[in-house]
Design an enzyme around this catalytic site. Structure first.
Site, PDB file in Angstrom:
ATOM      1  N   HIS A  12       1.919  -7.933  -8.628  1.00 45.84           N
ATOM      2  CA  HIS A  12       1.716  -7.421  -7.262  1.00 45.84           C
ATOM      3  C   HIS A  12       0.248  -7.519  -6.829  1.00 45.84           C
ATOM      4  O   HIS A  12      -0.052  -8.156  -5.816  1.00 45.84           O
ATOM      5  CB  HIS A  12       2.268  -5.998  -7.143  1.00 45.84           C
ATOM      6  CG  HIS A  12       1.844  -5.282  -5.900  1.00 45.84           C
ATOM      7  ND1 HIS A  12       2.225  -5.683  -4.638  1.00 45.84           N
ATOM      8  CD2 HIS A  12       1.039  -4.200  -5.711  1.00 45.84           C
ATOM      9  CE1 HIS A  12       1.683  -4.876  -3.739  1.00 45.84           C
ATOM     10  NE2 HIS A  12       0.960  -3.972  -4.363  1.00 45.84           N
ATOM     11  N   ASP A  51      -1.495  -6.014   1.220  1.00 42.06           N
ATOM     12  CA  ASP A  51      -0.641  -5.183   0.360  1.00 42.06           C
ATOM     13  C   ASP A  51       0.703  -4.956   1.050  1.00 42.06           C
ATOM     14  O   ASP A  51       1.770  -5.117   0.465  1.00 42.06           O
ATOM     15  CB  ASP A  51      -1.376  -3.852   0.128  1.00 42.06           C
ATOM     16  CG  ASP A  51      -0.648  -2.919  -0.823  1.00 42.06           C
ATOM     17  OD1 ASP A  51       0.087  -3.413  -1.698  1.00 42.06           O
ATOM     18  OD2 ASP A  51      -0.823  -1.683  -0.680  1.00 42.06           O
ATOM     19  N   HIS A 107      -6.588  -2.768  -6.459  1.00 43.81           N
ATOM     20  CA  HIS A 107      -6.281  -1.791  -5.406  1.00 43.81           C
ATOM     21  C   HIS A 107      -5.355  -0.662  -5.835  1.00 43.81           C
ATOM     22  O   HIS A 107      -5.380   0.417  -5.262  1.00 43.81           O
ATOM     23  CB  HIS A 107      -5.756  -2.484  -4.145  1.00 43.81           C
ATOM     24  CG  HIS A 107      -4.295  -2.810  -4.160  1.00 43.81           C
ATOM     25  ND1 HIS A 107      -3.807  -3.977  -4.662  1.00 43.81           N
ATOM     26  CD2 HIS A 107      -3.210  -2.114  -3.735  1.00 43.81           C
ATOM     27  CE1 HIS A 107      -2.484  -4.001  -4.548  1.00 43.81           C
ATOM     28  NE2 HIS A 107      -2.096  -2.879  -3.991  1.00 43.81           N
ATOM     29  N   GLU A 141      -4.990   4.600  -8.112  1.00 47.74           N
ATOM     30  CA  GLU A 141      -3.801   5.344  -7.696  1.00 47.74           C
ATOM     31  C   GLU A 141      -2.808   5.524  -8.838  1.00 47.74           C
ATOM     32  O   GLU A 141      -2.242   6.589  -9.020  1.00 47.74           O
ATOM     33  CB  GLU A 141      -3.127   4.569  -6.543  1.00 47.74           C
ATOM     34  CG  GLU A 141      -1.950   5.272  -5.900  1.00 47.74           C
ATOM     35  CD  GLU A 141      -2.372   6.418  -4.999  1.00 47.74           C
ATOM     36  OE1 GLU A 141      -3.574   6.537  -4.725  1.00 47.74           O
ATOM     37  OE2 GLU A 141      -1.487   7.197  -4.603  1.00 47.74           O
ATOM     38  N   ASP A 142      -2.606   4.504  -9.617  1.00 48.99           N
ATOM     39  CA  ASP A 142      -1.488   4.505 -10.558  1.00 48.99           C
ATOM     40  C   ASP A 142      -1.879   4.600 -12.035  1.00 48.99           C
ATOM     41  O   ASP A 142      -1.004   4.659 -12.888  1.00 48.99           O
ATOM     42  CB  ASP A 142      -0.649   3.231 -10.366  1.00 48.99           C
ATOM     43  CG  ASP A 142       0.051   3.217  -9.012  1.00 48.99           C
ATOM     44  OD1 ASP A 142       0.209   4.307  -8.434  1.00 48.99           O
ATOM     45  OD2 ASP A 142       0.415   2.133  -8.538  1.00 48.99           O
TER      46      ASP A 142
HETATM   47 MN    MN Z   1      -0.084  -2.112  -3.672  1.00 52.19          MN
END
Ligand code: MN
Length: 752
Positions: free
Chosen positions: A71, A163, A96, A100-101
């Site tokens: 991704h 994205d 990116h 966040e993850d």
């Molecule tokens: Mn993304």
């Protein structure tokens, strides 16, 4: 965890050799595209970002089952090849979703890749919930402001766009309920945004993809119709294009002729807005001529040469030539458009662009840097670009209305998003009303709000709003905060502001009411104790002392007539000498038994009785059945208490009285009015833009009248309005009615 991607942790991260190969290929593809671009070749940092992201997302898969790292690689590829961004953006795109993850922080990114990339990743993390995502209420309060904030580095918006595009391309593997939400959000927010940023190709693809998920049936129906007619359409196109291509080639022009079929979404849009079937959409395709030209100063001349060649061959539509070269569109679009009639009698649009113009149209301003003289430095080019974007966002004309019309948000049941006429976007709780918007915009607007216009229709201020509504607040300086408003306010902000305003508004009245009561009681040697207060509260059906003070201070209760009543009951002579008749506002004026008899004893029914109304006493009482006002044709009637009651001559009750009590009827004449009276005027008309403002302005400025109450009701195209004004006599009301009658749109005016 990011809303869009929902990574799934796989217990046994046994990525096979085939999978490693696939990831490596995807990365090499990205890298190759970057190396083919005009950017400086900063491969080393991209390489590091790739390995960092790959390590961070190791063992994580997307919902589709693919390794997660595919991704970010895909997003980086879109950013690089479809938007035209450079190494800094490619790195940020690769990283990116890391913050966040995974367990890595923005500080980690900064340590490894420096401040700029870390800032971009931080920006992307901040909006990872989608612009109207998880933190909608915090972020979406003002869409435009939000965009400006984000565009402190416009690359954040652009990478977000990449994205979103990749998520849309892979939307099929999402849960259906998420598909719908993401598709809707894309159509309402990202596609218009892409348009504004000049990313035409991305805009079109986002629209088509969203449309496919939002209206799957319409999408497949139109696709099938397009496919079924493709062969015939192509042959018509070829017949049309051949002579043009031959002639241009003969002139030695280096060019490319493209056959452009309208997107499914724009075909559907046309069918919907024009209410026509597929067969009647005639501009299904266009011809695009893209010519090569090294000398930018020659572009315009070449465009017009091609134009002239085409119009030599085909008949020109007289008013469909668009010169976007001399005046480029706000989003930077440049081209020369013309429409000519094909041999089959249908109009065909031809778009003429240089290679440079074409790239700008497809990739937006990002393509600009490529054509600048000298070495392209991403940072400084972006500064120039950023300024342009800010200009567009600061200055939403002339496409702002289209932009907003498309932004019909309906994403959250608990929240709605509405627009002000200037394009400001407000997020409000469901059930919010026009008055909530007024308070949201400014306290003063809230206090003076009289009504609203929702999608250009007049509505009362209690009107509940829906997402996508455009709301205009109408105000009047004579309007005052009302306590009843509390019942239909949905926002805490508005309620707090209203409460504070009511308190401010009421305090002086409460204070003066308290003072009046204290003075009156003291003057008659009555102690103001709980017993007296409780008795009064009971008598007036009030709950609290403040309410009582309010009523006295506001003139709703005449304390002297109350005291008179008490005096009569108790027979205390002490009160008898202070009796006075209350004014018009005296709700207890039925207590006329308290009127001193002697004042009426002298009434001579043979003479015309002069109706006087001085500051605090009147020698008559207005009948409640017909509520005449000074200037009306009236008659007097001496009631059982000897008081003169004034009826309108046409009052049915007065007819009865005349017939039954001849000797007690008086002919009357109004003394020159000194006090003002309340009159209710009813207005009906067709709602049109600005009519209410005209009426209000007429009343308050031209006639200098005091508006006491204004109630507006709008049903469909029709509005009705009850207006209570304070006037000296009927003449004023009549001239008011005449003037209002002359306002365009007003159908009926009359005193109630
Ligand atoms: Mn993304």
């Amino acid at each position: 965890m990011s809303m869009d991607n929902q990574p799934v942790i796989v217990p046994a991260p046994d990525a096979g050799a085939g999978e490693d190969r696939m990831i490596e290929d995807a990365y090499q593809d990205l890298l190759q595209g970057y190396l083919n671009s005009n950017h400086r070749k900063k491969v080393e940092i991209i390489e590091r970002a790739y390995h960092f992201a790959r390590e961070a997302h190791k063992g994580i898969r997307r919902r589709s089952g693919e390794p997660y790292i595919l991704h970010p690689i895909a997003v980086a590829k879109i950013a690089s090849q479809e938007i035209g961004l450079g190494s800094t953006s490619i790195c940020a795109a690769l990283l990116h979703d890391v913050v966040e993850d995974t367990d890595y922080t923005v500080e980690d990114i900064e340590q490894h890749f420096g401040k700029k990339i870390a800032q971009l990743v931080a920006g992307l993390t901040k909006i990872s919930g989608g612009i109207f995502g998880d933190r909608a209420s915090a972020q979406a309060e003002n869409f435009r402001k939000l965009l400006l904030t984000m565009s402190e580095d416009i690359r954040v918006v652009l990478i977000k766009m990449a994205d979103r595009l990749h998520n849309m391309r892979t939307l099929g593997s999402m849960a259906p309920n998420k598909q719908y939400k993401i598709a809707g959000e894309t159509l309402y927010i990202y596609a218009p945004l892409a348009h504004r940023l000049g990313l035409f190709a991305i805009k079109t693809e986002l629209e088509d993809l969203s449309f496919k998920y939002e209206h799957p049936e319409a999408y497949s129906r139109i696709s099938e119709q397009l496919a079924a007619t493709a062969e015939q359409r192509e042959s018509v196109y070829n017949d049309f294009a051949r002579p043009i291509v031959e002639k241009l080639a003969a002139q030695g022009l280096k060019f490319e002729a493209r056959y452009r079929v309208k997107s499914v979404y724009s075909i559907w849009n046309k069918m919907e807005t024009k209410k026509i079937p597929f067969e009647e959409v005639y501009d299904l395709y266009a011809m695009r001529i893209i010519f090569d030209c090294d000398d930018q100063s020659q572009e315009k001349t070449l465009c017009w040469n091609i134009y002239s060649t085409i119009t030599d061959l085909y008949r020109l539509h007289p008013d469909r030539t668009r010169d976007w070269i001399s005046t480029p569109k706000a989003n930077g679009y440049q081209a020369l458009h013309l429409t000519v009639m094909g041999r089959d009698g249908n109009w065909v649009e031809v778009q003429i662009r240089s290679r440079r113009m074409d790239e700008i149209a497809e990739k937006g301003f990002a393509a600009h840097w490529k054509y600048k003289i000298g070495e392209g430095d991403e940072e400084s080019e972006l500064t120039v670009w950023l300024r342009t974007i800010k200009d567009i966002l600061d200055n939403p004309e002339p496409n702002a209305i289209d932009f907003l019309d498309t932004l019909k948000l309906n994403l959250f049941a608990s929240e709605i998003v509405v627009f002000t006429p200037s394009g400001e976007l407000l997020t409000l709780p469901a059930n919010a009303t026009v008055l909530d918007v007024a308070f949201e915009l400014h306290s003063q607007m809230g206090y003076h709000c009289i009504a609203g216009k929702v999608n250009h229709k007049l509505v009362p201020l209690s009107h509940k709003l829906k997402s996508g509504d455009q709301v205009e607040v109408l105000t009047s300086q004579s309007q005052k905060p009302q306590s009843e408003w509390m019942s239909f306010l949905a926002t805490a902000k508005a309620r707090t502001r209203l409460r504070a305003a009511l308190r401010r508004e009421q305090q002086p009245v409460i204070d003066s009411g308290k003072k009046i009561l204290e003075e009156e009681l003291a003057a008659h040697a009555v102690t103001m104790d709980n017993e007296v207060i409780t008795k009064m509260l009971g008598y007036y059906h009030l709950q609290t002392r403040d309410e009582l003070y309010m009523a006295i201070g506001g003139g709703d209760i005449q304390i002297d007539s109350y005291l008179a009543r008490q005096a009569k009951k108790t027979g205390k002579s002490l009160f008898s000498k202070i009796l006075r008749m209350g004014g018009l506002m005296d709700k207890s004026s039925a207590d006329t038994a308290a009127m001193p008899q002697k004042e009426h004893a002298v009434i001579n029914t043979k003479e015309t009785y002069i109706l006087r109304n001085d500051d605090d006493s009147a020698n008559f009482r207005l009948a409640e059945c017909c509520n005449p006002i000074p200037g009306d044709d009236v008659m007097g009637f001496i009631d059982d208490n000897g008081e003169v009651v004034v009826h309108a001559l046409n009052c049915p009750r007065a007819q009865v009285l005349k017939a039954s009590y001849g000797p007690r009827i008086l002919s009357t004449r109004w003394a020159v009015a000194s006090a003002l009276f309340l009159a209710t005027v009813h207005i009906e008309g067709i709602d049109r833009h600005g009519i209410l403002q005209e009426i209000i302005q007429m009343i308050s400025t031209h006639l200098a009248m005091d508006i006491r109450r204004l109630a507006i009701e709008a049903v469909g195209e029709v509005f009705s309005c009850d207006l209570v004004v304070r006037v000296g006599d009927t003449g004023v009301v009549e001239s008011l009615c005449d003037k209002i009658k002359n306002i365009n749109g007003v159908k009926r005016v009359g005193r109630v």
